[in-house]
Scaffold this active site. Sequence first.
Site, PDB file in Angstrom:
ATOM      1  CB  CYS A   1      18.896  42.456 -25.592  1.00 34.46           C
ATOM      2  SG  CYS A   1      19.097  41.584 -27.157  1.00 34.46           S
TER       3      CYS A   1
ATOM      4  CB  CYS B   1      17.887  44.752 -33.256  1.00 32.18           C
ATOM      5  SG  CYS B   1      17.645  45.659 -31.724  1.00 32.18           S
TER       6      CYS B   1
END
Length: 142
Positions: A37, A106
């Site tokens: 990402c 994350c």
Amino acid sequence: MAEQPYSEKVMDHFLNPRNVGEIPDASGVGNIGNPVCGDILRLYIKVENNIITDAKFKTFGCGAAIATSSMVTEMVKGKSIDDALKVSNKAVAEALGGLPPVKMHCSVLAEEALKSALADYYKKIGKDASSFEPKAEERHEH
Ligand code: FES
């Protein structure tokens, strides 16, 4: 109405992140980037007598990265190095009341930033950090 995918705790730590900033005289600094990402996380720790007395972070990342960084800094403060090394991304996600599956990666960023900061500290004091240091391709050197 679309269902809110995030727990209240995630939203709270996203909207009011704890421990944002830097520690100028940090004992260790961890830099981690997620190659998928592109998000980046920098985590600072202050260690005194083998205890993490302070932790701060800066992130250029998504909401879940902000919330998990905020939570991980709260969780490690007051912990010994050994106990901090046991803080997993799952434990961070659980402390936040869970994360949507697509956002679990994350929380890995937060765990690895912590390990990277601890490894940086170990190197400064001449200890071997190879058992837990994140792999080089995950580190984000500036
Ligand atoms: Fe990159 Fe969350 S989408 S850390």
